[in-house]
Design a protein around this motif. Structure first.
Motif, PDB file in Angstrom:
ATOM      1  N   HIS A 229       0.819  -1.221   0.000  1.00 56.75           N
ATOM      2  CA  HIS A 229       0.000   0.000   0.000  1.00 56.75           C
ATOM      3  C   HIS A 229       0.849   1.266   0.000  1.00 56.75           C
ATOM      4  N   GLU A 230       2.149   1.120  -0.259  1.00 53.82           N
ATOM      5  CA  GLU A 230       2.998   2.300  -0.425  1.00 53.82           C
ATOM      6  C   GLU A 230       2.826   2.845  -1.841  1.00 53.82           C
ATOM      7  N   THR A 231       3.089   4.137  -2.021  1.00 48.46           N
ATOM      8  CA  THR A 231       2.915   4.768  -3.329  1.00 48.46           C
ATOM      9  C   THR A 231       4.154   5.568  -3.700  1.00 48.46           C
ATOM     10  N   LEU A 232       4.319   5.805  -4.990  1.00 52.29           N
ATOM     11  CA  LEU A 232       5.515   6.507  -5.463  1.00 52.29           C
ATOM     12  C   LEU A 232       5.652   7.911  -4.884  1.00 52.29           C
ATOM     13  N   ASP A 233       4.518   8.555  -4.579  1.00 51.31           N
ATOM     14  CA  ASP A 233       4.594   9.932  -4.076  1.00 51.31           C
ATOM     15  C   ASP A 233       4.726  10.011  -2.559  1.00 51.31           C
ATOM     16  N   ALA A 249       8.824  -5.181  -7.902  1.00 52.97           N
ATOM     17  CA  ALA A 249       7.805  -6.225  -7.751  1.00 52.97           C
ATOM     18  C   ALA A 249       6.653  -5.741  -6.883  1.00 52.97           C
ATOM     19  N   VAL A 250       6.961  -4.940  -5.862  1.00 52.69           N
ATOM     20  CA  VAL A 250       5.907  -4.390  -5.011  1.00 52.69           C
ATOM     21  C   VAL A 250       5.014  -3.455  -5.827  1.00 52.69           C
ATOM     22  N   ARG A 251       5.611  -2.705  -6.736  1.00 51.11           N
ATOM     23  CA  ARG A 251       4.829  -1.801  -7.585  1.00 51.11           C
ATOM     24  C   ARG A 251       3.837  -2.586  -8.452  1.00 51.11           C
ATOM     25  N   VAL A 252       4.272  -3.763  -8.905  1.00 51.21           N
ATOM     26  CA  VAL A 252       3.389  -4.626  -9.696  1.00 51.21           C
ATOM     27  C   VAL A 252       2.213  -5.089  -8.842  1.00 51.21           C
ATOM     28  N   ILE A 253       2.501  -5.564  -7.636  1.00 50.84           N
ATOM     29  CA  ILE A 253       1.449  -6.073  -6.748  1.00 50.84           C
ATOM     30  C   ILE A 253       0.484  -4.959  -6.364  1.00 50.84           C
ATOM     31  N   THR A 254       1.019  -3.758  -6.106  1.00 54.86           N
ATOM     32  CA  THR A 254       0.169  -2.617  -5.773  1.00 54.86           C
ATOM     33  C   THR A 254      -0.826  -2.338  -6.885  1.00 54.86           C
ATOM     34  N   LEU A 255      -0.349  -2.356  -8.123  1.00 54.19           N
ATOM     35  CA  LEU A 255      -1.235  -2.102  -9.264  1.00 54.19           C
ATOM     36  C   LEU A 255      -2.266  -3.213  -9.418  1.00 54.19           C
ATOM     37  N   ALA A 256      -1.836  -4.463  -9.305  1.00 50.58           N
ATOM     38  CA  ALA A 256      -2.764  -5.596  -9.408  1.00 50.58           C
ATOM     39  C   ALA A 256      -3.820  -5.528  -8.303  1.00 50.58           C
ATOM     40  N   ASP A 257      -3.396  -5.110  -7.123  1.00 49.62           N
ATOM     41  CA  ASP A 257      -4.288  -4.962  -5.971  1.00 49.62           C
ATOM     42  C   ASP A 257      -5.369  -3.919  -6.263  1.00 49.62           C
ATOM     43  N   ILE A 281      -7.290   4.463 -13.174  1.00 51.98           N
ATOM     44  CA  ILE A 281      -5.921   4.368 -12.655  1.00 51.98           C
ATOM     45  C   ILE A 281      -4.997   5.302 -13.429  1.00 51.98           C
ATOM     46  N   ARG A 282      -5.089   5.269 -14.758  1.00 52.59           N
ATOM     47  CA  ARG A 282      -4.213   6.087 -15.595  1.00 52.59           C
ATOM     48  C   ARG A 282      -4.441   7.582 -15.379  1.00 52.59           C
ATOM     49  N   ASN A 283      -5.690   7.981 -15.245  1.00 58.05           N
ATOM     50  CA  ASN A 283      -6.001   9.407 -15.169  1.00 58.05           C
ATOM     51  C   ASN A 283      -5.908   9.987 -13.761  1.00 58.05           C
ATOM     52  N   ASP A 284      -6.265   9.197 -12.751  1.00 56.18           N
ATOM     53  CA  ASP A 284      -6.370   9.741 -11.393  1.00 56.18           C
ATOM     54  C   ASP A 284      -5.276   9.283 -10.429  1.00 56.18           C
ATOM     55  N   GLU A 287       0.331   9.819 -10.013  1.00 59.68           N
ATOM     56  CA  GLU A 287       1.361  10.180  -9.033  1.00 59.68           C
ATOM     57  C   GLU A 287       1.633   9.041  -8.056  1.00 59.68           C
ATOM     58  N   ASN A 288       0.707   8.093  -7.998  1.00 60.80           N
ATOM     59  CA  ASN A 288       0.803   7.021  -7.005  1.00 60.80           C
ATOM     60  C   ASN A 288       1.471   5.754  -7.516  1.00 60.80           C
ATOM     61  N   ILE A 289       1.247   5.452  -8.808  1.00 64.43           N
ATOM     62  CA  ILE A 289       1.733   4.184  -9.349  1.00 64.43           C
ATOM     63  C   ILE A 289       2.829   4.413 -10.384  1.00 64.43           C
ATOM     64  N   ASP A 290       3.544   3.337 -10.700  1.00 63.27           N
ATOM     65  CA  ASP A 290       4.604   3.369 -11.701  1.00 63.27           C
ATOM     66  C   ASP A 290       3.965   3.191 -13.086  1.00 63.27           C
ATOM     67  N   MET A 291       4.005   4.222 -13.922  1.00 65.96           N
ATOM     68  CA  MET A 291       3.338   4.153 -15.220  1.00 65.96           C
ATOM     69  C   MET A 291       4.013   3.174 -16.173  1.00 65.96           C
ATOM     70  N   ALA A 292       5.308   2.904 -15.973  1.00 65.79           N
ATOM     71  CA  ALA A 292       5.975   1.891 -16.793  1.00 65.79           C
ATOM     72  C   ALA A 292       5.424   0.508 -16.453  1.00 65.79           C
TER      73      ALA A 292
END
Length: 307
Positions: A229-233, A249-257, A281-284, A287-292
């Motif tokens: 539940h951590e975010t890039l910002d 890998a955590v960024r992947v799980i966060t997005l899947a979650d 997710i893409r629009n809002d 700042e929180n997730i890794d767009m790559a």
């Protein structure tokens, strides 16, 4: 779904002449000859007694690896067995064996699910075949299964070792295990949570790590449970990590979650369609997730015809 030379603790019956006929008794090996006779006579279905269903489920769990690697079996059949058998294990552990803690023997059952399925989920065809089984009704154990499935499919697009995919996959499957410590009245509450209730919910990553502290987990697995539940910002929890401090890998799980939560019916919100959820997710959440990671995630879902 019977395997030559594998011992079953249940009796197998055939439907003949309007009645069930015993074919192999409990404790008897189902041999290659048994299967050949069935195929020769055009028998495609066998039966077990309802009272012995738990024994059959354990048999499937023990032989899951063999099922998934048997390419003579249609992928739709293997996928159905994978999803149903894995979900039964996760449900049994999450609903009946917690929240006192995750014991070693139940942890072994979870790790076996991961070991037996990560190669199977590397194939786009497998992800496409499992999609129809993914439920849109939110339960913690099905949510963890879905996050595991999506995450492992994405992990395979990176240059990860097999052991890394296993460690991260295990973390994905157990990412919400700490919710067993959260009162159900809060987890299942309809309508918005109070600030106090939100703070209680935020404790589940720490609870999860605590429940698994005595188990042989690597730091990679622990990171997935603790930081999903951590975010890039830096606005996430429990540590407020940001940027490069968040493992890929955590960024992947966060997005899947996030994606699975948005596309399933929850007590306080109806499920979104995949495209609608990804657009949100893409629009809002840029700042929180890794767009790559987001681009890879979309590519994986597209390749499996989920969107």
């Amino acid at each position: 779904m019977l395997f030559p030379e594998a011992l079953g603790d249940f009796s197998v019956y055939l439907w003949q002449g309007g009645d069930f006929v015993l074919y192999t008794a409990s404790g008897q090996k189902f041999t290659t000859r048994h299967r050949q006779v069935l195929h020769k006579n055009g028998v495609n279905e066998v039966y077990v007694q309802g009272s012995e269903k738990p024994l059959y489920e354990k048999y499937i769990e023990r032989n899951l690896g063999s099922i998934l690697l048997d390419e003579s079996m249609p992928i739709e059949v293997r996928t159905k067995v994978f999803y149903e058998a894995s979900t039964l294990v996760v449900q049994d552990v999450f609903d009946r064996k917690l929240p006192s803690g995750l014991r070693a023997r139940h942890f072994d059952r979870i790790t076996n699910i991961v070991k037996n399925s990560i190669k199977f989920l590397a194939d786009e065809k497998s992800l496409a075949a499992v999609a129809p089984f993914i439920s849109h009704d939110y339960k913690t154990y099905t949510h963890c299964m879905h996050v595991f499935i999506y995450s492992v499919a994405v992990f395979h697009t990176y240059e990860m070792t097999e052991s890394e995919v296993f460690e991260f996959g295990l973390g994905a499957l157990l990412h919400d295990v700490g919710k067993a410590k959260i009162p159900k009245r809060i987890l299942n509450k309809r309508g918005p949570l109070t600030q106090a209730e939100r703070e209680i919910i935020k404790e589940h990553p720490v609870h999860g790590v605590s429940m698994c502290a005595h188990l042989p987990m690597t730091q990679n697995t622990i990171n997935c449970i603790l930081f999903h539940h951590e975010t890039l910002d830096g606005s996430g929890y429990p540590a407020g990590l940001m940027g490069d401090n968040l493992p890929q890998a955590v960024r992947v799980i966060t997005l899947a979650d996030i994606y699975d939560a948005l596309t399933t019916n929850r007590p306080y919100a109806e499920a979104m369609e995949p495209y609608e959820a990804l657009s949100l997710i893409r629009n809002d959440m840029r700042e929180n997730i890794d767009m790559a990671v987001f681009k890879r995630f979309v590519a994986v879902l597209s390749g499996a015809d989920i969107i």
